[in-house]
Motif scaffolding. Structure first.
Motif, PDB file in Angstrom:
ATOM      1  N   GLN A 195       0.731  -1.141   0.138  1.00  0.00           N
ATOM      2  CA  GLN A 195       0.006   0.092   0.135  1.00  0.00           C
ATOM      3  C   GLN A 195       0.897   1.311  -0.029  1.00  0.00           C
ATOM      4  N   ARG A 196       0.430   2.253  -0.489  1.00  0.00           N
ATOM      5  CA  ARG A 196       1.083   3.708  -0.579  1.00  0.00           C
ATOM      6  C   ARG A 196       1.025   4.372   0.789  1.00  0.00           C
ATOM      7  N   GLY A 197       2.047   4.909   0.940  1.00  0.00           N
ATOM      8  CA  GLY A 197       2.100   5.589   2.241  1.00  0.00           C
ATOM      9  C   GLY A 197       3.069   6.765   2.471  1.00  0.00           C
ATOM     10  N   ILE A 198       3.401   7.252   3.593  1.00  0.00           N
ATOM     11  CA  ILE A 198       4.294   8.456   3.778  1.00  0.00           C
ATOM     12  C   ILE A 198       5.234   7.844   4.931  1.00  0.00           C
ATOM     13  N   VAL A 199       6.439   8.366   4.700  1.00  0.00           N
ATOM     14  CA  VAL A 199       7.506   7.995   5.924  1.00  0.00           C
ATOM     15  C   VAL A 199       7.332   9.148   6.799  1.00  0.00           C
ATOM     16  N   GLN A 228       2.889   6.143   7.460  1.00  0.00           N
ATOM     17  CA  GLN A 228       1.264   6.425   7.519  1.00  0.00           C
ATOM     18  C   GLN A 228       0.821   6.027   6.101  1.00  0.00           C
ATOM     19  N   PHE A 229      -0.125   4.912   6.406  1.00  0.00           N
ATOM     20  CA  PHE A 229      -0.544   4.519   4.796  1.00  0.00           C
ATOM     21  C   PHE A 229      -1.783   5.400   4.511  1.00  0.00           C
ATOM     22  N   GLU A 230      -1.960   5.435   3.128  1.00  0.00           N
ATOM     23  CA  GLU A 230      -2.996   6.232   2.571  1.00  0.00           C
ATOM     24  C   GLU A 230      -4.393   6.022   3.375  1.00  0.00           C
ATOM     25  N   ARG A 231      -4.662   4.762   3.196  1.00  0.00           N
ATOM     26  CA  ARG A 231      -5.871   4.083   3.485  1.00  0.00           C
ATOM     27  C   ARG A 231      -6.106   4.224   4.993  1.00  0.00           C
ATOM     28  N   LYS A 232      -6.893   5.092   5.553  1.00  0.00           N
ATOM     29  CA  LYS A 232      -6.968   5.464   6.875  1.00  0.00           C
ATOM     30  C   LYS A 232      -7.176   4.188   7.926  1.00  0.00           C
ATOM     31  N   CYS A 283      -0.925   3.524  10.780  1.00  0.00           N
ATOM     32  CA  CYS A 283       0.490   3.967  11.048  1.00  0.00           C
ATOM     33  C   CYS A 283       1.033   2.668  11.248  1.00  0.00           C
ATOM     34  N   GLU A 284       2.413   2.255  10.618  1.00  0.00           N
ATOM     35  CA  GLU A 284       2.915   0.708  11.135  1.00  0.00           C
ATOM     36  C   GLU A 284       4.361   1.028  10.723  1.00  0.00           C
ATOM     37  N   PHE A 285       5.024   0.361  11.714  1.00  0.00           N
ATOM     38  CA  PHE A 285       6.669   0.251  11.593  1.00  0.00           C
ATOM     39  C   PHE A 285       7.006  -0.735  10.415  1.00  0.00           C
ATOM     40  N   CYS A 286       7.502  -0.532   9.451  1.00  0.00           N
ATOM     41  CA  CYS A 286       7.942  -1.398   8.336  1.00  0.00           C
ATOM     42  C   CYS A 286       9.510  -1.447   8.340  1.00  0.00           C
ATOM     43  N   PRO A 287       9.706  -2.750   8.079  1.00  0.00           N
ATOM     44  CA  PRO A 287      11.452  -3.039   7.896  1.00  0.00           C
ATOM     45  C   PRO A 287      11.969  -2.435   6.505  1.00  0.00           C
TER      46      PRO A 287
END
Length: 176
Positions: A111-115, A128-132, A136-140
């Motif tokens: 999914q698209r998001g913003i760092v 922070q993912f675009e789909r509400k 927000c999630e920690f991604c390796p």
């Protein structure tokens, strides 16, 4: 039709062709037309291929993880001696505010998001993912790819066309 996802940190590793690098070491263009006998001789010179086994997979994962550790070390300290002899293009860390595609573990989708932040100790980013509903999630860092061309620390002009370079990294593609 297949779709592949390469994180910024892994892209140079997976785009490098080990077979083409082996041919380059022997001075043979990869598109050269050869007879069956000539190809058999070349395969003998390259060495015996290994069978697909758990041992093979483990050794390849070990090499990939070594490569990732080297990239992270260069990203942390771009002035280190590693950068001069590393045989790959090294992406700069993704900047805060950059638009990325990341793997969301809860929804099990890209999914698209913003760092939001970079955490070099945990080797990843808070996204922070675009789909509400994804939040927000920690991604390796192995599960995050920037949009467009990523900035590089080691310019591609310092990497040979076939992806090889004389260097200290004795992984898949370096020249001994």
């Amino acid at each position: 039709h297949f779709e592949f996802f390469y994180s910024d940190i892994d892209r140079a590793w997976f785009n490098c062709n080990e077979y083409h690098a082996d041919l380059a070491k022997l001075g043979i263009p990869s598109d050269m037309k050869l007879t069956r006998t000539e190809w058999c001789q070349i395969r003998r010179r390259i060495g015996k291929s290994r069978r697909f086994s758990q041992r093979f997979v483990d050794s390849e994962l070990k090499k990939l993880n070594c490569y990732r550790d080297c990239v992270r070390a260069i990203q942390t300290r771009p002035d280190s001696a590693l950068i001069k002899n590393f045989g790959y293009e090294v992406p700069a860390p993704i900047k805060v505010g950059a638009i990325v595609t990341a793997y969301n573990k809860k929804a099990r989708i890209l999914q698209r998001g913003i760092v939001l932040t970079r955490d070099s100790h945990q080797k990843g980013y808070h996204v922070q993912f675009e789909r509400k509903e994804l939040g927000c999630e920690f991604c390796p860092d192995t599960e995050v790819a920037s949009h467009g061309m990523s900035e590089t620390i080691l310019p591609s002009s310092e990497v040979a066309i076939d992806g090889t370079s004389i260097g200290i990294f004795k992984g898949r593609h370096s020249v001994p």
